[in-house]
Design a protein around this motif. Structure first.
Motif, PDB file in Angstrom:
ATOM      1  N   MET A 269       0.848  -1.188   0.000  1.00 43.62           N
ATOM      2  CA  MET A 269       0.000   0.000   0.000  1.00 43.62           C
ATOM      3  C   MET A 269       0.884   1.239   0.000  1.00 43.62           C
ATOM      4  N   ASN A 270       0.570   2.195  -0.881  1.00 46.45           N
ATOM      5  CA  ASN A 270       1.456   3.325  -1.099  1.00 46.45           C
ATOM      6  C   ASN A 270       0.930   4.657  -0.587  1.00 46.45           C
ATOM      7  N   PHE A 271      -0.171   4.647   0.192  1.00 50.04           N
ATOM      8  CA  PHE A 271      -0.672   5.914   0.694  1.00 50.04           C
ATOM      9  C   PHE A 271      -1.348   5.716   2.035  1.00 50.04           C
ATOM     10  N   ASN A 272      -1.592   6.834   2.711  1.00 47.89           N
ATOM     11  CA  ASN A 272      -2.212   6.798   4.029  1.00 47.89           C
ATOM     12  C   ASN A 272      -3.648   7.297   3.910  1.00 47.89           C
ATOM     13  N   ALA A 273      -4.606   6.379   3.956  1.00 52.92           N
ATOM     14  CA  ALA A 273      -6.006   6.724   3.750  1.00 52.92           C
ATOM     15  C   ALA A 273      -6.566   7.589   4.874  1.00 52.92           C
ATOM     16  N   LYS A 274      -5.924   7.603   6.037  1.00 50.41           N
ATOM     17  CA  LYS A 274      -6.442   8.358   7.167  1.00 50.41           C
ATOM     18  C   LYS A 274      -6.405   9.863   6.925  1.00 50.41           C
ATOM     19  N   HIS A 275      -5.588  10.300   5.986  1.00 49.94           N
ATOM     20  CA  HIS A 275      -5.454  11.736   5.739  1.00 49.94           C
ATOM     21  C   HIS A 275      -6.123  12.145   4.425  1.00 49.94           C
ATOM     22  N   LEU A 276      -7.123  11.356   3.998  1.00 46.84           N
ATOM     23  CA  LEU A 276      -7.850  11.673   2.783  1.00 46.84           C
ATOM     24  C   LEU A 276      -9.211  12.268   3.127  1.00 46.84           C
ATOM     25  N   PRO A 277      -9.791  13.074   2.234  1.00 47.19           N
ATOM     26  CA  PRO A 277     -11.115  13.615   2.485  1.00 47.19           C
ATOM     27  C   PRO A 277     -12.157  12.513   2.537  1.00 47.19           C
ATOM     28  N   SER A 278     -13.184  12.699   3.367  1.00 45.27           N
ATOM     29  CA  SER A 278     -14.167  11.642   3.583  1.00 45.27           C
ATOM     30  C   SER A 278     -15.267  11.620   2.528  1.00 45.27           C
ATOM     31  N   ILE A 279     -15.350  12.631   1.661  1.00 45.56           N
ATOM     32  CA  ILE A 279     -16.456  12.719   0.717  1.00 45.56           C
ATOM     33  C   ILE A 279     -16.519  11.514  -0.216  1.00 45.56           C
ATOM     34  N   ASN A 280     -15.383  10.984  -0.616  1.00 44.13           N
ATOM     35  CA  ASN A 280     -15.347   9.818  -1.490  1.00 44.13           C
ATOM     36  C   ASN A 280     -14.700   8.640  -0.774  1.00 44.13           C
ATOM     37  N   ALA A 281     -14.957   8.518   0.513  1.00 44.66           N
ATOM     38  CA  ALA A 281     -14.261   7.541   1.348  1.00 44.66           C
ATOM     39  C   ALA A 281     -14.235   6.165   0.710  1.00 44.66           C
ATOM     40  N   GLY A 282     -13.046   5.612   0.595  1.00 40.77           N
ATOM     41  CA  GLY A 282     -12.872   4.258   0.094  1.00 40.77           C
ATOM     42  C   GLY A 282     -12.551   4.175  -1.374  1.00 40.77           C
ATOM     43  N   HIS A 283     -12.952   5.158  -2.169  1.00 40.58           N
ATOM     44  CA  HIS A 283     -12.723   5.088  -3.611  1.00 40.58           C
ATOM     45  C   HIS A 283     -11.953   6.309  -4.136  1.00 40.58           C
ATOM     46  N   TYR A 284     -12.278   7.498  -3.659  1.00 40.24           N
ATOM     47  CA  TYR A 284     -11.554   8.717  -4.024  1.00 40.24           C
ATOM     48  C   TYR A 284     -11.489   8.937  -5.535  1.00 40.24           C
ATOM     49  N   LYS A 285     -12.617   8.671  -6.216  1.00 39.30           N
ATOM     50  CA  LYS A 285     -12.674   8.850  -7.672  1.00 39.30           C
ATOM     51  C   LYS A 285     -12.936  10.322  -7.987  1.00 39.30           C
ATOM     52  N   ASN A 286     -11.981  11.152  -7.633  1.00 37.50           N
ATOM     53  CA  ASN A 286     -12.150  12.601  -7.714  1.00 37.50           C
ATOM     54  C   ASN A 286     -12.282  13.120  -9.138  1.00 37.50           C
ATOM     55  N   THR A 287     -11.758  12.380 -10.116  1.00 32.00           N
ATOM     56  CA  THR A 287     -11.743  12.869 -11.498  1.00 32.00           C
ATOM     57  C   THR A 287     -12.733  12.127 -12.393  1.00 32.00           C
ATOM     58  N   ALA A 288     -13.684  11.414 -11.794  1.00 35.62           N
ATOM     59  CA  ALA A 288     -14.622  10.612 -12.584  1.00 35.62           C
ATOM     60  C   ALA A 288     -15.423  11.457 -13.570  1.00 35.62           C
ATOM     61  N   ALA A 289     -15.719  12.694 -13.219  1.00 35.55           N
ATOM     62  CA  ALA A 289     -16.506  13.566 -14.095  1.00 35.55           C
ATOM     63  C   ALA A 289     -15.637  14.453 -14.979  1.00 35.55           C
ATOM     64  N   CYS A 290     -14.319  14.275 -14.922  1.00 35.76           N
ATOM     65  CA  CYS A 290     -13.399  15.117 -15.703  1.00 35.76           C
ATOM     66  C   CYS A 290     -13.190  14.526 -17.093  1.00 35.76           C
ATOM     67  N   GLU A 291     -13.741  15.180 -18.111  1.00 36.00           N
ATOM     68  CA  GLU A 291     -13.526  14.722 -19.474  1.00 36.00           C
ATOM     69  C   GLU A 291     -12.039  14.793 -19.827  1.00 36.00           C
ATOM     70  N   THR A 292     -11.626  13.881 -20.669  1.00 37.17           N
ATOM     71  CA  THR A 292     -10.209  13.790 -21.014  1.00 37.17           C
ATOM     72  C   THR A 292      -9.736  15.012 -21.799  1.00 37.17           C
ATOM     73  N   GLU A 293      -8.608  15.564 -21.369  1.00 36.99           N
ATOM     74  CA  GLU A 293      -7.959  16.658 -22.088  1.00 36.99           C
ATOM     75  C   GLU A 293      -6.748  16.107 -22.837  1.00 36.99           C
ATOM     76  N   VAL A 294      -6.515  16.607 -24.024  1.00 36.73           N
ATOM     77  CA  VAL A 294      -5.352  16.184 -24.815  1.00 36.73           C
ATOM     78  C   VAL A 294      -4.194  17.113 -24.495  1.00 36.73           C
ATOM     79  N   MET A 295      -3.147  16.538 -23.932  1.00 42.82           N
ATOM     80  CA  MET A 295      -1.986  17.335 -23.544  1.00 42.82           C
ATOM     81  C   MET A 295      -1.186  17.770 -24.775  1.00 42.82           C
ATOM     82  N   PRO A 296      -0.760  19.024 -24.832  1.00 47.30           N
ATOM     83  CA  PRO A 296       0.122  19.453 -25.930  1.00 47.30           C
ATOM     84  C   PRO A 296       1.402  18.618 -25.950  1.00 47.30           C
ATOM     85  N   VAL A 297       1.949  18.443 -27.117  1.00 50.43           N
ATOM     86  CA  VAL A 297       3.171  17.650 -27.254  1.00 50.43           C
ATOM     87  C   VAL A 297       4.302  18.331 -26.484  1.00 50.43           C
ATOM     88  N   PRO A 298       5.007  17.595 -25.617  1.00 55.06           N
ATOM     89  CA  PRO A 298       6.115  18.197 -24.867  1.00 55.06           C
ATOM     90  C   PRO A 298       7.302  18.492 -25.771  1.00 55.06           C
TER      91      PRO A 298
END
Length: 438
Positions: free
Chosen positions: A1-30
């Motif tokens: 396990m690579n993170f500490n869940a105790k310090h995460l916001p409780s609104i999405n407790a257990g899943h933290y799918k914060n970007t589920a509604a974020c449509e994909t953006e195409v990144m400019p070529v680096p």
């Protein structure tokens, strides 16, 4: 396990799918990409270009003659400026081709849709595409789609569970590349002569289920359907998914084909559906960028070889100091020591955690509560594994069925003593493997 869940916001407790509604953006070529020659399980590729060469999008730039390998293509158009050898995440050495981009994204002149008439030409086309598992394992797809016991395989299972916290790139794929998923799945079913296909999706992605179901019904498809999974980690684990969708048990050491099943990640299948239409090989992917240290979490379409720093900069940069950066999910991903690492085919997320989120509490003594056993999908005994490993007792580890552990991290996550049980399991499996090779 690579993170500490105790310090995460409780609104999405257990899943933290914060970007589920974020449509994909195409990144400019680096300005620069650094494309790894080790992007799959198996033999690394050898560069097929030299310093000073002009390359184009989709051009073959790396390949190997080994059976377990897959070719690598340029994700950009530009000029090869050199080569780098770095320490890979797996501990070995990795050669990277450095390309200065011209920002034109000119397609290689040889790009065209593949001509497929049978299984052999289908498998060859999949190899030519450079497709490897995009869900994490990075196994070459042309080998997966041509098992030695193909006549015993009757089912395709598309893994759309996406059960790890934070990651939503597969979810967005199901919403934004829906027809490609259907086309890719039907092609696998057709050319492998399978009877049926399931798309396993957790119930918390009801919009993706509804959209796929709608198209499947409208197109009169009868041999492919969605399968609703409980929204609980690790429903997306290969062996768990096979059991949930087919009722078949796939023990440790067995391949899915041994159970009559082909399993493929939903992003892999979506890519395949697109490739069969346009012939553009695997050169980019959709990734989730999230974590408390990221200014603007997003889902982004990114060319392979893009430095993580450039990707995070596109997402607004760091809020503060990133104490941990993970390629993949927090349960099974790999922490990296620098944001100079570049995007690979199997990276579905880049997570950057601040000090609180990255902090792993100090380990204390086991209190024999049994929570690790209850959390294990296969009801194994992680504390017993730890004791056997401590005493280097290979025979006992084998008796306890250490080979059944799939290192999902559930035991470490639930442990109130914060013991690194999943890591110990991995070391224990290595000990058994080493003993068997002597």
């Amino acid at each position: 396990m690579n993170f500490n869940a105790k310090h995460l916001p409780s609104i999405n407790a257990g899943h933290y799918k914060n970007t589920a509604a974020c449509e994909t953006e195409v990144m400019p070529v680096p300005d620069v990409v650094k494309i790894s020659m080790s992007q799959q399980i198996g033999a690394p590729c050898k560069p097929l270009v030299e310093k000073g060469d002009k390359v184009y999008v989709g051009q073959l730039i790396g390949d190997a003659n080994a059976f377990v390998s897959a070719p690598i293509h340029s994700s950009v158009s530009g000029t090869v400026t050199g080569f780098e050898v770095i320490r890979a995440l797996t501990g070995g050495r990795d050669t990277r081709i450095v390309i200065e981009t011209d920002k034109q994204q000119t397609l290689w002149e040889g790009i065209k849709p593949p001509v497929i008439n049978d299984l052999e030409s289908f498998v060859q086309a999949v190899r030519d595409s450079g497709l490897t598992g995009m869900g994490g394992a990075s196994f070459p797809a042309h080998i997966k789609f041509n098992p030695r016991n193909l006549d015993e395989v009757d089912t395709l299972v598309v893994n759309g569970a996406e059960c790890e916290p934070f990651i939503t790139s597969d979810h967005r794929t199901m919403l934004e590349s829906t027809q490609d998923i259907i086309d890719g799945a039907l092609a696998v079913i057709k050319y492998l002569n399978l009877e049926r296909g399931f798309i396993g999706i957790e119930s918390n992605k009801s919009d993706a289920i509804a959209k796929l179901d709608k198209l499947i019904v409208e197109q009169g498809i009868t041999n492919l359907k969605t399968f609703k999974l409980q929204a609980r980690y690790p429903k997306g684990a290969e062996r768990v998914l096979i059991y949930e969708t087919t009722g078949r048990k796939c023990d440790g050491g067995m391949l899915p084909a041994d159970c009559g099943v082909i399993v493929s990640n939903v992003s892999s299948i979506a890519f395949l559906g697109g490739f069969l239409k346009d012939g553009i090989p695997l050169i980019r992917r959709r990734v989730t960028v999230d974590g408390n240290a990221v200014m603007e979490p997003k889902n982004v379409m990114v060319p392979f070889g893009t430095p993580l720093k450039a990707l995070i900069d596109y997402c607004g940069g760091y809020k503060g100091e990133a104490k941990k950066i993970i390629m993949g999910g927090p349960m099974m991903g790999r922490a990296v020591y620098s944001d100079n690492f570049t995007l690979l085919k199997n990276n579905n997320a880049i997570l950057a955690f601040d000090e609180k989120q990255a902090l792993i509490p100090e380990e204390t003594a086991c209190i024999h509560c049994g929570r690790c056993h209850k959390a294990c999908p296969f009801k194994l005994l992680p504390t017993e594994f730890a004791d056997a490993y401590k005493h280097k007792d290979v025979e006992r580890l084998q008796m306890l069925a250490i080979d059944q552990c799939m290192t999902c991290g559930s035991c470490s996550f639930i442990c109130p003593a914060h013991r690194p049980l999943s890591l110990i399991n991995t070391l224990a499996k290595g000990l058994v493997k080493e003993a068997g090779s002597k």
